[in-house]
Design an enzyme around this catalytic site. Structure first.
Site, PDB file in Angstrom:
ATOM      1  N   GLY A 182      24.379 -31.259  10.408  1.00 48.81           N
ATOM      2  CA  GLY A 182      25.147 -32.268  10.463  1.00 48.81           C
ATOM      3  C   GLY A 182      26.264 -32.355   9.585  1.00 48.81           C
ATOM      4  O   GLY A 182      27.056 -33.056   9.614  1.00 48.81           O
ATOM      5  N   GLU A 192      15.218 -25.739   8.706  1.00 55.20           N
ATOM      6  CA  GLU A 192      16.353 -26.454   8.801  1.00 55.20           C
ATOM      7  C   GLU A 192      16.714 -26.997   7.270  1.00 55.20           C
ATOM      8  O   GLU A 192      16.197 -28.164   6.826  1.00 55.20           O
ATOM      9  CB  GLU A 192      16.232 -27.592   9.863  1.00 55.20           C
ATOM     10  CG  GLU A 192      15.762 -27.340  11.043  1.00 55.20           C
ATOM     11  CD  GLU A 192      16.393 -28.455  12.248  1.00 55.20           C
ATOM     12  OE1 GLU A 192      17.611 -28.155  12.956  1.00 55.20           O
ATOM     13  OE2 GLU A 192      16.007 -29.637  12.000  1.00 55.20           O
ATOM     14  N   ASN A 250      18.844 -30.455  19.987  1.00 58.62           N
ATOM     15  CA  ASN A 250      18.269 -31.406  19.878  1.00 58.62           C
ATOM     16  C   ASN A 250      19.408 -32.634  19.818  1.00 58.62           C
ATOM     17  O   ASN A 250      20.379 -32.386  18.987  1.00 58.62           O
ATOM     18  CB  ASN A 250      17.962 -31.571  18.107  1.00 58.62           C
ATOM     19  CG  ASN A 250      17.606 -32.896  17.737  1.00 58.62           C
ATOM     20  OD1 ASN A 250      17.288 -33.724  18.327  1.00 58.62           O
ATOM     21  ND2 ASN A 250      17.090 -32.836  16.386  1.00 58.62           N
ATOM     22  N   TRP A 251      19.332 -33.469  20.872  1.00 58.57           N
ATOM     23  CA  TRP A 251      20.566 -34.270  21.160  1.00 58.57           C
ATOM     24  C   TRP A 251      20.274 -35.438  20.041  1.00 58.57           C
ATOM     25  O   TRP A 251      21.436 -36.310  20.170  1.00 58.57           O
ATOM     26  CB  TRP A 251      20.329 -34.981  22.744  1.00 58.57           C
ATOM     27  CG  TRP A 251      20.946 -33.650  23.716  1.00 58.57           C
ATOM     28  CD1 TRP A 251      21.508 -32.448  23.187  1.00 58.57           C
ATOM     29  CD2 TRP A 251      21.100 -34.048  25.069  1.00 58.57           C
ATOM     30  NE1 TRP A 251      21.850 -31.930  24.318  1.00 58.57           N
ATOM     31  CE2 TRP A 251      21.440 -32.547  25.477  1.00 58.57           C
ATOM     32  CE3 TRP A 251      20.718 -35.029  25.891  1.00 58.57           C
ATOM     33  CZ2 TRP A 251      21.917 -32.516  26.862  1.00 58.57           C
ATOM     34  CZ3 TRP A 251      20.828 -34.613  27.301  1.00 58.57           C
ATOM     35  CH2 TRP A 251      21.358 -33.591  27.731  1.00 58.57           C
ATOM     36  N   LYS A 252      19.259 -35.820  19.540  1.00 63.37           N
ATOM     37  CA  LYS A 252      19.090 -36.930  18.647  1.00 63.37           C
ATOM     38  C   LYS A 252      19.282 -38.436  19.556  1.00 63.37           C
ATOM     39  O   LYS A 252      18.924 -38.318  20.617  1.00 63.37           O
ATOM     40  CB  LYS A 252      20.218 -36.876  17.388  1.00 63.37           C
ATOM     41  CG  LYS A 252      19.990 -35.416  16.592  1.00 63.37           C
ATOM     42  CD  LYS A 252      20.596 -35.227  15.487  1.00 63.37           C
ATOM     43  CE  LYS A 252      20.260 -33.951  14.865  1.00 63.37           C
ATOM     44  NZ  LYS A 252      20.906 -33.686  13.733  1.00 63.37           N
ATOM     45  N   GLU A 272      15.154 -35.804   9.835  1.00 65.46           N
ATOM     46  CA  GLU A 272      15.663 -37.104   9.869  1.00 65.46           C
ATOM     47  C   GLU A 272      14.510 -38.239  10.163  1.00 65.46           C
ATOM     48  O   GLU A 272      14.277 -39.280   9.568  1.00 65.46           O
ATOM     49  CB  GLU A 272      16.669 -37.515  11.272  1.00 65.46           C
ATOM     50  CG  GLU A 272      18.165 -37.008  10.833  1.00 65.46           C
ATOM     51  CD  GLU A 272      18.881 -36.154  11.859  1.00 65.46           C
ATOM     52  OE1 GLU A 272      18.482 -36.637  13.117  1.00 65.46           O
ATOM     53  OE2 GLU A 272      19.702 -35.469  11.838  1.00 65.46           O
ATOM     54  N   HIS A 304      10.906 -33.606  12.306  1.00 66.38           N
ATOM     55  CA  HIS A 304      12.401 -33.179  11.924  1.00 66.38           C
ATOM     56  C   HIS A 304      12.874 -33.947  10.585  1.00 66.38           C
ATOM     57  O   HIS A 304      12.421 -35.070  10.296  1.00 66.38           O
ATOM     58  CB  HIS A 304      13.439 -33.656  13.250  1.00 66.38           C
ATOM     59  CG  HIS A 304      14.826 -33.471  12.876  1.00 66.38           C
ATOM     60  ND1 HIS A 304      15.821 -34.171  12.132  1.00 66.38           N
ATOM     61  CD2 HIS A 304      15.513 -32.346  13.456  1.00 66.38           C
ATOM     62  CE1 HIS A 304      16.776 -33.580  12.134  1.00 66.38           C
ATOM     63  NE2 HIS A 304      16.979 -32.500  12.951  1.00 66.38           N
ATOM     64  N   SER A 340      24.058 -26.975  11.484  1.00 61.63           N
ATOM     65  CA  SER A 340      25.521 -26.635  11.752  1.00 61.63           C
ATOM     66  C   SER A 340      25.363 -25.347  12.322  1.00 61.63           C
ATOM     67  O   SER A 340      26.490 -24.622  12.050  1.00 61.63           O
ATOM     68  CB  SER A 340      26.243 -26.805  10.411  1.00 61.63           C
ATOM     69  OG  SER A 340      26.071 -28.158  10.007  1.00 61.63           O
TER      70      SER A 340
HETATM   71  P1  PGA Z   1      23.241 -30.024  13.401  1.00 58.56           P
HETATM   72  O1  PGA Z   1      21.684 -30.429  13.708  1.00 58.56           O
HETATM   73  O2  PGA Z   1      23.194 -28.689  14.242  1.00 58.56           O
HETATM   74  O3  PGA Z   1      24.273 -30.801  14.028  1.00 58.56           O
HETATM   75  O4  PGA Z   1      23.606 -29.598  12.205  1.00 58.56           O
HETATM   76  C1  PGA Z   1      20.597 -29.741  13.582  1.00 58.56           C
HETATM   77  C2  PGA Z   1      19.334 -30.537  13.999  1.00 58.56           C
HETATM   78  O5  PGA Z   1      19.103 -31.764  13.178  1.00 58.56           O
HETATM   79  O6  PGA Z   1      18.198 -30.099  14.431  1.00 58.56           O
END
Ligand code: PGA
Length: 289
Positions: free
Chosen positions: A202, A196, A12-14, A114, A112, A242
């Site tokens: 993150g 997640e 997931n590049w966001k 976010e 997700h 992470s």
């Molecule tokens: P991260 O993000 O690996 O940077 O913790 C994972 C995600 O949000 O899917």
């Protein structure tokens, strides 16, 4: 992981990697994959569907990513990070399934954390998106997970159960509906869950393998309860939060962890390839010359 179900490495590049960085990533990935990944091994894993890979770039990099992905020595699917449940209409700023399919996108992330925390998505909207996209023939990765406060209050399983009960689409209906989309895979190959924990995303703090397995096996049992054995036993459950090449082996050794949804680690070619290599190793595929 379970060799029967196979594994998936999703990135997931966001809101990262502009067009130039996207191009650099794919050039680097092609070069490294040609050097590091045994073609025959990887081809046989992909052909038997034991290993799948997918990257979710920002919307403006989707078309370019699709072109570059075709030049790779292994199949890499490209997916969108978000899509609306309606097919068209007055929804400023949104992108629909048919628009994505028109350019060749068949994968989507749904719910997700976010999107939930920063953009107000709820279990109800997650369900609408998941239902609509599955009906349109997409493969989706539906994300769930508890916050730090919820974990500390001992509510992890309550939260996961609620997110599944209220966010999962009506699969029995979908099973009976012919899908007109480009994907012919059965529903359990197209509905992928990602656990997640929000506190791990993150932050550099990863769930321990024990914490991950506890949640993953709970999620699988809930899936079986809600959707029956066929879907529940076959569906992949990815871990996200992470993930790094350093902690991934131990996570992948858990029986109900079927791969990763990686954020930061998927932005770098070498670490993304290391995640793929970890999967190849754990699938115990004999390396052919
Ligand atoms: P991260 O993000 O690996 O940077 O913790 C994972 C995600 O949000 O899917």
């Amino acid at each position: 992981m379970n060799p029967q179900r196979g594994v998936l490495i999703a990135g997931n590049w966001k809101m990262n990697h502009d067009l130039r960085e996207t191009e650099q990533f794919f050039f680097g990935l092609k070069e490294l994959a040609e050097k590091e990944l045994n073609r025959k091994t990887i081809r046989s894993l992909f052909e038997t569907n034991k290993l799948r890979t997918c990257i979710f770039p920002a919307a403006l990099s989707l078309s370019q990513s699709l072109v570059h992905a075709q030049e790779l020595p292994f199949p890499l699917s490209i997916g969108c990070q978000n899509a609306h449940w309606e097919k068209k209409g007055a929804f400023t700023g949104e992108i629909s399934g048919p628009m994505l399919q028109e350019i060749g996108i068949q994968w989507a992330l749904v719910g997700h954390s976010e999107r939930r925390q920063l953009f107000g998505e709820t279990d109800a909207t997650v369900r609408k998106k998941a239902q609509s996209l599955l009906e349109q023939g997409f493969a989706i990765i539906l994300c769930i997970g508890e916050t730090k406060e919820e974990r500390e209050a001992g509510q992890t399983q309550t939260v996961l159960s609620r997110q599944l009960t209220e966010g999962l689409p009506q699969i029995p209906t979908l099973l009976n509906e012919p899908v007109n989309g480009p994907m012919s895979e059965p529903i359990w190959d197209r509905l992928i869950l990602a656990y997640e924990p929000v506190w791990a995303i993150g932050t550099g703090v990863t769930a321990t393998p024990e914490q991950a397995e506890e949640s993953h096996s709970f999620i699988r049992n809930e899936l079986i309860r809600l959707q029956g054995e066929t879907v529940g036993k076959a569906a992949l459950i990815l871990y996200g939060g992470s993930v790094t090449p350093q902690n991934f082996d131990a996570l992948l050794a858990c029986p109900n962890v079927d791969g990763a949804l990686a954020g930061g680690t998927s932005l770098k070619v070498d670490s993304y390839v290391k995640l793929i290599q970890a999967c190849i190793k754990s699938l115990h595929q004999p390396t052919l010359p």
